[in-house]
Scaffold this motif. Structure first.
Motif, PDB file in Angstrom:
ATOM      1  N   VAL A 109       0.824  -1.169  -0.022  1.00  0.00           N
ATOM      2  CA  VAL A 109      -0.040  -0.033   0.002  1.00  0.00           C
ATOM      3  C   VAL A 109       0.956   1.177   0.016  1.00  0.00           C
ATOM      4  CG1 VAL A 109      -1.997  -1.047   0.985  1.00  0.00           C
ATOM      5  CG2 VAL A 109      -0.452   0.074   2.547  1.00  0.00           C
ATOM      6  N   ASP A 110       2.029   1.065   0.457  1.00  0.00           N
ATOM      7  CA  ASP A 110       3.128   2.193   0.272  1.00  0.00           C
ATOM      8  C   ASP A 110       4.434   1.695   0.399  1.00  0.00           C
ATOM      9  OD1 ASP A 110       3.869   1.974   2.966  1.00  0.00           O
ATOM     10  OD2 ASP A 110       2.391   3.297   3.503  1.00  0.00           O
ATOM     11  N   ASP A 111       5.320   2.352   0.223  1.00  0.00           N
ATOM     12  CA  ASP A 111       6.996   1.738   0.203  1.00  0.00           C
ATOM     13  C   ASP A 111       7.168   0.947   1.533  1.00  0.00           C
ATOM     14  OD1 ASP A 111       7.140   2.902  -2.322  1.00  0.00           O
ATOM     15  OD2 ASP A 111       8.397   4.535  -1.434  1.00  0.00           O
ATOM     16  N   ASN A 112       6.503   1.078   2.683  1.00  0.00           N
ATOM     17  CA  ASN A 112       6.852   0.327   3.699  1.00  0.00           C
ATOM     18  C   ASN A 112       5.723  -0.368   4.486  1.00  0.00           C
ATOM     19  OD1 ASN A 112       9.642   1.335   4.067  1.00  0.00           O
ATOM     20  ND2 ASN A 112       8.564   3.416   4.281  1.00  0.00           N
ATOM     21  N   THR A 113       4.692  -0.719   3.636  1.00  0.00           N
ATOM     22  CA  THR A 113       3.360  -1.426   4.168  1.00  0.00           C
ATOM     23  C   THR A 113       2.926  -2.467   3.206  1.00  0.00           C
ATOM     24  OG1 THR A 113       2.938   0.436   5.382  1.00  0.00           O
ATOM     25  CG2 THR A 113       1.245  -0.979   5.384  1.00  0.00           C
ATOM     26  N   LEU A 114       2.853  -3.658   3.648  1.00  0.00           N
ATOM     27  CA  LEU A 114       2.376  -4.684   2.816  1.00  0.00           C
ATOM     28  C   LEU A 114       1.005  -5.411   3.505  1.00  0.00           C
ATOM     29  CD1 LEU A 114       2.571  -7.228   0.871  1.00  0.00           C
ATOM     30  CD2 LEU A 114       4.215  -8.248   2.273  1.00  0.00           C
ATOM     31  N   HIS A 115       0.088  -5.383   2.797  1.00  0.00           N
ATOM     32  CA  HIS A 115      -1.136  -6.123   3.204  1.00  0.00           C
ATOM     33  C   HIS A 115      -1.180  -7.534   2.773  1.00  0.00           C
ATOM     34  CE1 HIS A 115      -3.666  -2.384   4.342  1.00  0.00           C
ATOM     35  NE2 HIS A 115      -2.374  -2.459   5.035  1.00  0.00           N
ATOM     36  N   HIS A 116      -1.223  -8.413   3.558  1.00  0.00           N
ATOM     37  CA  HIS A 116      -1.087  -9.829   3.016  1.00  0.00           C
ATOM     38  C   HIS A 116      -1.817 -10.834   3.958  1.00  0.00           C
ATOM     39  CE1 HIS A 116       0.531 -13.985   2.073  1.00  0.00           C
ATOM     40  NE2 HIS A 116       0.726 -14.175   3.069  1.00  0.00           N
ATOM     41  N   GLY A 117      -3.020 -11.245   3.420  1.00  0.00           N
ATOM     42  CA  GLY A 117      -3.762 -12.683   4.254  1.00  0.00           C
ATOM     43  C   GLY A 117      -4.472 -11.966   5.466  1.00  0.00           C
ATOM     44  N   GLY A 118      -4.808 -10.650   5.196  1.00  0.00           N
ATOM     45  CA  GLY A 118      -5.640  -9.895   6.745  1.00  0.00           C
ATOM     46  C   GLY A 118      -4.369  -9.445   7.589  1.00  0.00           C
ATOM     47  N   MET A 119      -3.123  -9.457   7.234  1.00  0.00           N
ATOM     48  CA  MET A 119      -1.977  -8.986   8.141  1.00  0.00           C
ATOM     49  C   MET A 119      -1.554  -7.712   7.478  1.00  0.00           C
ATOM     50  SD  MET A 119      -0.177 -12.675   8.985  1.00  0.00           S
ATOM     51  CE  MET A 119       0.007 -13.206   7.315  1.00  0.00           C
ATOM     52  N   VAL A 120      -0.934  -7.020   8.362  1.00  0.00           N
ATOM     53  CA  VAL A 120      -0.005  -5.643   7.776  1.00  0.00           C
ATOM     54  C   VAL A 120       1.214  -6.179   8.379  1.00  0.00           C
ATOM     55  CG1 VAL A 120       0.155  -3.127   8.143  1.00  0.00           C
ATOM     56  CG2 VAL A 120      -2.145  -4.268   8.096  1.00  0.00           C
ATOM     57  N   LEU A 121       2.148  -6.084   7.218  1.00  0.00           N
ATOM     58  CA  LEU A 121       3.596  -6.308   7.506  1.00  0.00           C
ATOM     59  C   LEU A 121       4.347  -5.014   7.151  1.00  0.00           C
ATOM     60  CD1 LEU A 121       2.384  -9.051   6.166  1.00  0.00           C
ATOM     61  CD2 LEU A 121       4.690  -9.813   6.797  1.00  0.00           C
ATOM     62  N   ARG A 122       5.363  -4.687   7.940  1.00  0.00           N
ATOM     63  CA  ARG A 122       6.002  -3.518   7.670  1.00  0.00           C
ATOM     64  C   ARG A 122       7.335  -3.648   7.444  1.00  0.00           C
ATOM     65  NH1 ARG A 122       1.937   0.356   7.777  1.00  0.00           N
ATOM     66  NH2 ARG A 122       0.920   0.398   9.829  1.00  0.00           N
ATOM     67  N   ARG A 123       7.993  -2.897   6.632  1.00  0.00           N
ATOM     68  CA  ARG A 123       9.402  -2.951   6.309  1.00  0.00           C
ATOM     69  C   ARG A 123      10.310  -3.127   7.416  1.00  0.00           C
ATOM     70  NH1 ARG A 123      12.073  -2.381   1.437  1.00  0.00           N
ATOM     71  NH2 ARG A 123      10.466  -1.166   0.445  1.00  0.00           N
ATOM     72  N   LYS A 124      11.146  -3.824   7.542  1.00  0.00           N
ATOM     73  CA  LYS A 124      12.156  -4.048   8.666  1.00  0.00           C
ATOM     74  C   LYS A 124      13.540  -3.418   8.325  1.00  0.00           C
ATOM     75  CE  LYS A 124      13.930  -6.436  12.543  1.00  0.00           C
ATOM     76  NZ  LYS A 124      13.974  -7.723  13.144  1.00  0.00           N
TER      77      LYS A 124
END
Length: 124
Positions: A109-124
């Motif tokens: 959704v932006d350079d540091n946020t991934l929406h996948h399988g109902g989860m929100v993952l952030r770039r580390k």
């Protein structure tokens, strides 16, 4: 008692089964199309997109490492290497295919946020 090897039905179906003619054409096409999408990329097609790296849920339970060779390694909780497989990024959309054949997807959704399988993952 009649021998099965002399059955006219067996004589009809044996060549059909051996040549694979019993499969509908669309089935083979779909399988080939899906497999080709996740084949090993060549040196010419492998490109490092901006999403390569580690992606983690806020609680740290799910961790996706997107590798530059279009492979990924996912850890869940204490289970390192829980899932491994290939991925393909098209624009901001990512499709995963683990080594067992399971398919999933997500969206950046932006350079540091991934929406996948109902989860929100952030770039580390």
């Amino acid at each position: 008692m009649r021998k099965i090897s002399s059955s006219p039905v067996l004589h009809f179906f044996t060549p059909v089964i051996l040549t694979g003619a019993a499969l509908p054409a669309w089935s083979a096409d779909a399988s080939t199309e899906r497999k080709s999408k996740f084949q090993q990329p060549s040196e010419n097609t492998m490109q490092q997109h901006p999403y390569v790296g580690m992606w983690v849920t806020e609680d740290g339970r799910v961790r996706h490492e997107l590798l530059p060779d279009n492979r990924y390694d996912e850890a869940r909780g204490n289970r390192e290497h829980a899932y491994r497989g290939r991925y393909e990024v098209t624009g901001t959309h990512i499709e995963y295919r683990d080594d067992t054949g399971f398919i999933a997807d997500g969206d950046f959704v932006d350079d540091n946020t991934l929406h996948h399988g109902g989860m929100v993952l952030r770039r580390k």
